[in-house]
Design a protein around this motif. Structure first.
Motif, PDB file in Angstrom:
ATOM      1  N   LEU A   1       0.844  -1.194   0.000  1.00 64.50           N
ATOM      2  CA  LEU A   1       0.000   0.000   0.000  1.00 64.50           C
ATOM      3  C   LEU A   1       0.875   1.238   0.000  1.00 64.50           C
ATOM      4  O   LEU A   1       1.759   1.391   0.854  1.00 64.50           O
ATOM      5  CB  LEU A   1      -0.904  -0.003   1.229  1.00 64.50           C
ATOM      6  CG  LEU A   1      -1.842  -1.221   1.328  1.00 64.50           C
ATOM      7  CD1 LEU A   1      -2.523  -1.270   2.674  1.00 64.50           C
ATOM      8  CD2 LEU A   1      -2.864  -1.179   0.212  1.00 64.50           C
ATOM      9  N   GLN A   2       0.633   2.124  -0.969  1.00 62.03           N
ATOM     10  CA  GLN A   2       1.458   3.322  -1.092  1.00 62.03           C
ATOM     11  C   GLN A   2       1.015   4.374  -0.090  1.00 62.03           C
ATOM     12  O   GLN A   2      -0.172   4.559   0.155  1.00 62.03           O
ATOM     13  CB  GLN A   2       1.358   3.889  -2.508  1.00 62.03           C
ATOM     14  CG  GLN A   2       1.946   2.984  -3.566  1.00 62.03           C
ATOM     15  CD  GLN A   2       1.884   3.616  -4.941  1.00 62.03           C
ATOM     16  OE1 GLN A   2       1.334   4.694  -5.100  1.00 62.03           O
ATOM     17  NE2 GLN A   2       2.456   2.942  -5.918  1.00 62.03           N
TER      18      GLN A   2
ATOM     19  N   ALA B   1      -6.791   2.162  -2.324  1.00 63.79           N
ATOM     20  CA  ALA B   1      -6.311   0.786  -2.437  1.00 63.79           C
ATOM     21  C   ALA B   1      -7.086  -0.135  -1.493  1.00 63.79           C
ATOM     22  O   ALA B   1      -7.393  -1.279  -1.850  1.00 63.79           O
ATOM     23  CB  ALA B   1      -4.817   0.717  -2.132  1.00 63.79           C
ATOM     24  N   TYR B   2      -7.405   0.363  -0.300  1.00 59.91           N
ATOM     25  CA  TYR B   2      -8.187  -0.464   0.627  1.00 59.91           C
ATOM     26  C   TYR B   2      -9.557  -0.775   0.044  1.00 59.91           C
ATOM     27  O   TYR B   2     -10.084  -1.870   0.217  1.00 59.91           O
ATOM     28  CB  TYR B   2      -8.334   0.245   1.972  1.00 59.91           C
ATOM     29  CG  TYR B   2      -7.106   0.177   2.832  1.00 59.91           C
ATOM     30  CD1 TYR B   2      -6.790  -0.992   3.526  1.00 59.91           C
ATOM     31  CD2 TYR B   2      -6.252   1.270   2.960  1.00 59.91           C
ATOM     32  CE1 TYR B   2      -5.662  -1.064   4.328  1.00 59.91           C
ATOM     33  CE2 TYR B   2      -5.121   1.213   3.757  1.00 59.91           C
ATOM     34  CZ  TYR B   2      -4.827   0.040   4.442  1.00 59.91           C
ATOM     35  OH  TYR B   2      -3.702  -0.026   5.222  1.00 59.91           O
TER      36      TYR B   2
ATOM     37  N   SER C   1     -10.861  -4.412  -0.617  1.00 61.26           N
ATOM     38  CA  SER C   1     -12.092  -4.861   0.042  1.00 61.26           C
ATOM     39  C   SER C   1     -13.006  -5.565  -0.948  1.00 61.26           C
ATOM     40  O   SER C   1     -13.486  -6.678  -0.683  1.00 61.26           O
ATOM     41  CB  SER C   1     -12.810  -3.652   0.659  1.00 61.26           C
ATOM     42  OG  SER C   1     -14.046  -4.045   1.206  1.00 61.26           O
ATOM     43  N   THR C   2     -13.255  -4.933  -2.087  1.00 58.91           N
ATOM     44  CA  THR C   2     -14.139  -5.577  -3.066  1.00 58.91           C
ATOM     45  C   THR C   2     -13.462  -6.789  -3.703  1.00 58.91           C
ATOM     46  O   THR C   2     -14.132  -7.764  -4.039  1.00 58.91           O
ATOM     47  CB  THR C   2     -14.557  -4.575  -4.155  1.00 58.91           C
ATOM     48  OG1 THR C   2     -13.402  -3.957  -4.722  1.00 58.91           O
ATOM     49  CG2 THR C   2     -15.455  -3.491  -3.582  1.00 58.91           C
ATOM     50  N   ALA C   3     -12.141  -6.742  -3.842  1.00 55.98           N
ATOM     51  CA  ALA C   3     -11.427  -7.904  -4.382  1.00 55.98           C
ATOM     52  C   ALA C   3     -11.601  -9.104  -3.453  1.00 55.98           C
ATOM     53  O   ALA C   3     -11.882 -10.227  -3.899  1.00 55.98           O
ATOM     54  CB  ALA C   3      -9.943  -7.577  -4.559  1.00 55.98           C
ATOM     55  N   SER C   4     -11.460  -8.889  -2.142  1.00 57.57           N
ATOM     56  CA  SER C   4     -11.626  -9.978  -1.174  1.00 57.57           C
ATOM     57  C   SER C   4     -13.058 -10.494  -1.183  1.00 57.57           C
ATOM     58  O   SER C   4     -13.303 -11.705  -1.078  1.00 57.57           O
ATOM     59  CB  SER C   4     -11.247  -9.493   0.227  1.00 57.57           C
ATOM     60  OG  SER C   4      -9.903  -9.039   0.253  1.00 57.57           O
ATOM     61  N   LEU C   5     -14.005  -9.570  -1.309  1.00 59.66           N
ATOM     62  CA  LEU C   5     -15.414  -9.959  -1.366  1.00 59.66           C
ATOM     63  C   LEU C   5     -15.666 -10.891  -2.547  1.00 59.66           C
ATOM     64  O   LEU C   5     -16.280 -11.952  -2.406  1.00 59.66           O
ATOM     65  CB  LEU C   5     -16.275  -8.693  -1.467  1.00 59.66           C
ATOM     66  CG  LEU C   5     -17.796  -8.818  -1.473  1.00 59.66           C
ATOM     67  CD1 LEU C   5     -18.412  -7.508  -0.987  1.00 59.66           C
ATOM     68  CD2 LEU C   5     -18.348  -9.133  -2.859  1.00 59.66           C
TER      69      LEU C   5
ATOM     70  N   SER D   1     -12.492  -2.831   4.509  1.00 59.45           N
ATOM     71  CA  SER D   1     -13.491  -1.760   4.489  1.00 59.45           C
ATOM     72  C   SER D   1     -13.349  -0.865   5.710  1.00 59.45           C
ATOM     73  O   SER D   1     -13.438   0.368   5.609  1.00 59.45           O
ATOM     74  CB  SER D   1     -14.903  -2.350   4.459  1.00 59.45           C
ATOM     75  OG  SER D   1     -15.145  -3.055   3.265  1.00 59.45           O
ATOM     76  N   THR D   2     -13.127  -1.466   6.848  1.00 62.90           N
ATOM     77  CA  THR D   2     -12.998  -0.691   8.085  1.00 62.90           C
ATOM     78  C   THR D   2     -11.792   0.230   8.027  1.00 62.90           C
ATOM     79  O   THR D   2     -11.871   1.423   8.341  1.00 62.90           O
ATOM     80  CB  THR D   2     -12.880  -1.637   9.296  1.00 62.90           C
ATOM     81  OG1 THR D   2     -14.061  -2.450   9.364  1.00 62.90           O
ATOM     82  CG2 THR D   2     -12.734  -0.845  10.584  1.00 62.90           C
ATOM     83  N   VAL D   3     -10.642  -0.324   7.599  1.00 66.09           N
ATOM     84  CA  VAL D   3      -9.416   0.480   7.550  1.00 66.09           C
ATOM     85  C   VAL D   3      -9.500   1.522   6.437  1.00 66.09           C
ATOM     86  O   VAL D   3      -9.123   2.681   6.611  1.00 66.09           O
ATOM     87  CB  VAL D   3      -8.185  -0.430   7.341  1.00 66.09           C
ATOM     88  CG1 VAL D   3      -6.920   0.412   7.198  1.00 66.09           C
ATOM     89  CG2 VAL D   3      -8.046  -1.402   8.500  1.00 66.09           C
ATOM     90  N   GLY D   4     -10.026   1.130   5.284  1.00 68.33           N
ATOM     91  CA  GLY D   4     -10.071   2.042   4.142  1.00 68.33           C
ATOM     92  C   GLY D   4     -11.107   3.128   4.274  1.00 68.33           C
ATOM     93  O   GLY D   4     -10.962   4.209   3.681  1.00 68.33           O
ATOM     94  N   GLY D   5     -12.162   2.877   5.057  1.00 65.15           N
ATOM     95  CA  GLY D   5     -13.207   3.887   5.178  1.00 65.15           C
ATOM     96  C   GLY D   5     -12.766   5.112   5.941  1.00 65.15           C
ATOM     97  O   GLY D   5     -13.218   6.226   5.653  1.00 65.15           O
ATOM     98  N   ALA D   6     -11.848   4.948   6.908  1.00 65.35           N
ATOM     99  CA  ALA D   6     -11.448   6.069   7.771  1.00 65.35           C
ATOM    100  C   ALA D   6     -10.846   7.233   6.980  1.00 65.35           C
ATOM    101  O   ALA D   6     -11.307   8.374   7.121  1.00 65.35           O
ATOM    102  CB  ALA D   6     -10.494   5.583   8.850  1.00 65.35           C
TER     103      ALA D   6
END
Length: 904
Positions: free
Chosen positions: A541-542, A549-550, A554-558, A570-575
């Motif tokens: 992650l840059q 990227a998160y 997230s959608t890739a994992s889904l 989703s939790t980390v990327g939403g912040a």
């Protein structure tokens, strides 16, 4: 002045202003030019001031419609002192947007939250009325902020009233605003107005005016001055706007030359500053220009002077002068303005561009720089305009095309497909490089997930990306990402997916690159699912990515079936997305969390996330994402036992998704219909809905999402006596399971094997399914317990069945899957054990929005922190909690934590 014939509209505004001080509202007044919108707003202001309101005003000006936050400056000027009390991120966003500070690009929604809090704080002392006249000419950034605030003032003592001309696009034209339409006056009302304004008219002039004005109050007023006692009955009938312009410009012709020049300069100036207008007029004419020279226009009531500012009597005055000005005079006036604006370089540049007759590369280059400065401040609409102007003044064809393409890229961000099409069409009139051609093709498919492109869109985009890979890998990656997303939203078939996969792997990106992982998951969720899940946790992650990227991970994992991992991302990327106000990306990140929470069975979190994502998708004009989250809300309603809402929401989603062939929308809606039928015991109907998900010829077939509904299909089939019909599908998915490690598929298949097994094998298979680690999959664990209990009871092993059925009942009650909890109760009764009724919990008593607030409050967030997270004012959060506490029977946040912990 008295508003003749506007009693109904005034009554509505009186009622809104007289509402309790904790209740806000927003109104948009629409009507033709001159129909009385400005007069209605003036009367509203007078009413509000009489009721103790603080009145804030702004007005759109055509010449300023591309200056970011120009309209907002006027609204906030009286509240400048209160801005110092804002939270630091909001204060910085507002300062940057208004040009008071230099920082990163402030997202318009973060600015909106700052303005919402500023207004809410001001309204704590006295209710606030915000008036926005000529909203059709407000700059996009201001309109977005006002629309954002309008959608959130329901619990604030803030009233917003806007006025806009019919036929103009405005971001204030929102479903959340009460719409008021002003129509023409009746003949009786028009006669009353004329009697008041022009009592000495001759009968012939009176009749002519009534006919020509067609009930338009401004036309009646202005034409009565022009026609007077010498109305010419032989003048041909003109359209209303031309009549009004004639009324204004006829009076203009009676003025001295220097006065006309002053008004022409004022009509083109994007500032009302009288000293500036005087200087530019002297520059244009070489003559004295001051108060004495302006007086004839003031006496003719064409303009008025307020302090050191000049204001036109009506916006039509400005546009009439502008439209009737000869081109040569207009260019000279712009040049004069540019000559006196040395202290305002961006404004000076706009006038230099408007004064140019031929291409001028230095001006074009300066405009391009100004566009990037505007974008840096969040003025994307201004950047589009400046780049288009720069393109028109470009001397080099390549630079012209490049500027048009950059403008089109910005227009995509604004959500303006018609502007994108126009700019791309302009670019295509000249020679384009290969890269520029590729950009044109890619940008044309940038709306509605590319679903309205040709059916071979994914294939053509993949080929285009491969062509560009050596020349511009960054562009090639963006194009390929679009192709991969089309693999999710539509279905290019196995060959199309394979091409996308091969293309990204030929780019030789690092295996931990989020772009590579996301493209692989979207294009080949089965073939590359294990690859994605194994590497996603360690993705590179840059720094400064800001959450994008998160969201991709997230959608890739889904799609790869790792819903627990999707929720972590989703939790980390939403912040950071929340902190930056990037609500478009946030809608997708929260949407991935909603879908994932629903699959694993965290229905409380799913309720809150689905509500938020759906609202954000609508607010950011993401039609297909809105449809997907509406279908997700339908699925959630079905699991909760609200069949009517489930079917209503599914139908709404299908109406959007079906014409576009949006497979995820149709798949999720079909799941919702199946779950509603399954929960109601209509097993044959449920089987039909779930069967669609596994038929490649059906538009509800979606390669990745079908893996989440295997147990549902087999549950329905076994209960309606059709287990043999699903054996080929299960056999196929067993093969799929040898390729992908998708946890959800493997958990479902363990249950399915037991459901379809012969009696002598089922015991061991159920035991094996329950012995697996299902801690991250509580819904599947509860379903397995229920299925095993049902199987045991039907084999007359009632005593053994009770433990499983009891456990299933308690799990479903805790999860909030009401129909399945009731099903477990029925089975228990049949096994000889009575059950207590399920006690309602917060999910039953609160709205989705209230549940979201309660959950955050229970986590220890303050009202201000909750407001920052949900894009509400802290006072709105306080109002919600004030109403929520009695609903739940609690009096403190400590008690609230106890209530919420029971849902987790």
């Amino acid at each position: 002045m008295e508003l003749i014939g506007r009693d109904d509209q005034l009554d509505l505004l009186r009622r809104l202003l007289a509402e309790p001080r904790s209740h806000g509202s927003a109104v948009l007044v629409r009507g033709a030019p001159g129909i009385g919108k400005t007069a209605l707003l003036a009367e509203t202001a007078a009413l509000a001031e009489g009721l103790g309101y603080r009145v804030l005003r702004t007005s759109g000006v055509e010449a300023e419609s591309d200056i970011p936050y120009a309209g907002l400056q006027l609204v906030l000027r009286p509240l400048a002192a209160g801005a110092t009390e804002l939270a630091a991120p909001h204060r910085q966003a507002l300062d940057t947007a208004l040009g008071h500070a230099e920082a990163g690009v402030p997202d318009v929604f973060l600015v909106g939250l700052a303005v919402l809090n500023l207004l809410a704080d001001a309204a704590a002392a006295a209710p606030v009325l915000v008036l926005a006249d000529d909203a059709q000419w407000l700059d996009d950034a201001t309109a977005c902020v006002l629309a954002f605030v309008a959608r959130r003032v329901g619990t604030e003592p803030v009233v917003i009233v806007g006025a806009a001309r019919d036929g103009y696009r405005s971001r204030l034209n929102s479903d959340e605003l009460t719409s008021v339409t002003l129509g023409p006056l009746t003949d009786g009302q028009a006669t009353e107005l004329l009697a008041d304004r022009a009592p000495d008219l001759r009968p012939t002039a009176h009749r002519r005016l009534l006919t020509e004005a067609a009930g338009n109050p401004l036309a009646l007023t202005e034409l009565s001055r022009t026609l007077g006692a010498s109305a010419d009955p032989h003048v041909s009938r003109l359209p209303l706007t031309e009549r009004l312009e004639r009324a204004f410009t006829d009076r203009l012709e009676t003025l001295p030359d220097i006065t006309r020049s002053l008004l022409r300069i004022a009509a083109l100036d994007d500032s009302p500053s009288l000293p500036e207008i005087y200087r530019a007029t002297r520059q244009l004419t070489g003559m004295k220009a001051g108060t004495a020279e302006l007086d004839p226009a003031v006496r003719a009531r064409l303009v008025q002077v307020v302090g050191t500012e000049l204001r036109f009597g009506h916006p039509l005055m400005r546009s009439a002068i502008h439209q009737t000005m000869p081109a040569g005079v207009r260019h000279a006036a712009h040049a004069a303005l540019a000559a006196v604006l040395d202290e305002h370089p961006d404004r000076q540049l706009r006038h230099q561009a408007a004064a140019a007759d031929d291409p001028e590369e230095p001006v074009a280059a300066a405009l391009e720089d100004a566009a990037h400065r505007a974008a840096h401040r969040g003025g994307i609409a201004a950047a589009v305009t400046a780049l288009e102007q720069a393109a028109a003044l470009s001397e080099d064809a390549h630079r012209r095309a490049e500027r048009l393409l950059r403008a089109a890229d910005f227009a995509v961000e604004l959500g303006r497909p018609e502007t994108v099409t126009r700019l791309l069409d302009q670019a295509l009139t000249g020679p384009l490089s290969r890269r520029q051609h590729a950009t044109v093709v890619w940008l044309r498919g940038s709306f509605d997930e590319g679903l309205h492109s040709h059916s071979s869109g994914a294939n053509s985009l993949t080929a285009l990306a491969e062509e560009m890979a050596a020349e511009d890998r960054a562009l090639a990656l963006r194009i390929l990402w679009s192709a991969a997303q089309l693999c999710f939203w539509s279905d290019p078939g196995p060959e199309g997916r394979r091409k996308v996969l091969q293309a990204v792997e030929r780019m030789e990106l690092d295996e931990l690159d989020p772009w590579r992982l996301a493209i692989c998951a979207y294009a080949a969720p089965i073939d590359r699912g294990t690859f994605v899940l194994d590497r996603a946790r360690h993705a590179a992650l840059q720094e400064g990515d800001g959450g994008r990227a998160y969201r991709m991970l997230s959608t890739a994992s889904l799609l790869a079936g790792g819903f627990d991992l999707a929720r972590e991302f989703s939790t980390v990327g939403g912040a950071p997305l929340r902190a930056q106000g990037r609500l478009g990306l946030l809608a997708r990140t929260v949407g991935a969390d909603a879908w994932s929470a629903l699959v694993v069975g965290d229905l409380g979190a799913a309720i809150a996330a689905t509500e938020e994502s759906r609202k954000l998708a609508r607010e950011t004009s993401q039609t297909m994402m809105y449809a997907l989250m509406t279908a997700t809300a339908a699925k959630l309603a079905a699991l909760r036992g609200d069949a009517d809402s489930a079917l209503e929401l599914a139908e709404e989603a299908e109406e959007i998704g079906l014409p576009a062939g949006a497979r995820p929308v149709l798949a999720t809606a079909s799941m919702a219909r199946g779950l509603a039928a399954l929960g109601a015991g209509r097993f044959e109907e449920a089987f039909g809905h779930f069967r669609r998900l596994h038929d490649p010829a059906d538009p509800a077939f979606q390669v990745a999402l079908r893996l989440t509904a295997v147990a549902d299909l087999v549950d329905a089939a076994t209960h309606c006596g059709r287990p043999a019909a699903v054996l080929p599908i299960v056999a196929e998915l067993e093969e799929v399971a040898t390729v992908t490690s998708a946890p959800v598929l493997h958990a479902d298949l363990r249950l399915v094997r037991a459901l379809l097994a012969a009696d002598e094998d089922a015991d061991l298979l159920f035991a094996g399914a329950l012995s697996a680690d299902l801690s991250a999959w509580p819904l599947i664990r509860a379903r397995t317990r229920l299925a095993y209990g049902e199987w045991l009871r039907r084999r007359r092993r009632s005593v053994e069945s009770r433990d499983h059925l009891r456990a299933a009942r308690d799990m479903f009650d805790a999860l909030g899957a009401i129909p399945w909890g009731e099903r477990a109760r029925r089975e228990l009764r049949a096994a000889g054990e009575t059950s207590r009724r399920r006690a309602p919990d917060a999910r039953d008593q609160l709205t989705a929005h209230e549940l979201q607030i309660v959950t955050l409050a229970a986590d220890g967030l303050t009202n201000r922190e909750i407001g920052q997270r949900l894009y509400l004012s802290h006072r709105t959060v306080s109002s919600h909690l004030h109403r929520i506490f009695p609903k739940l029977g609690v009096v403190s946040r400590a008690e609230l934590r106890t209530v919420v912990s029971a849902l987790r």
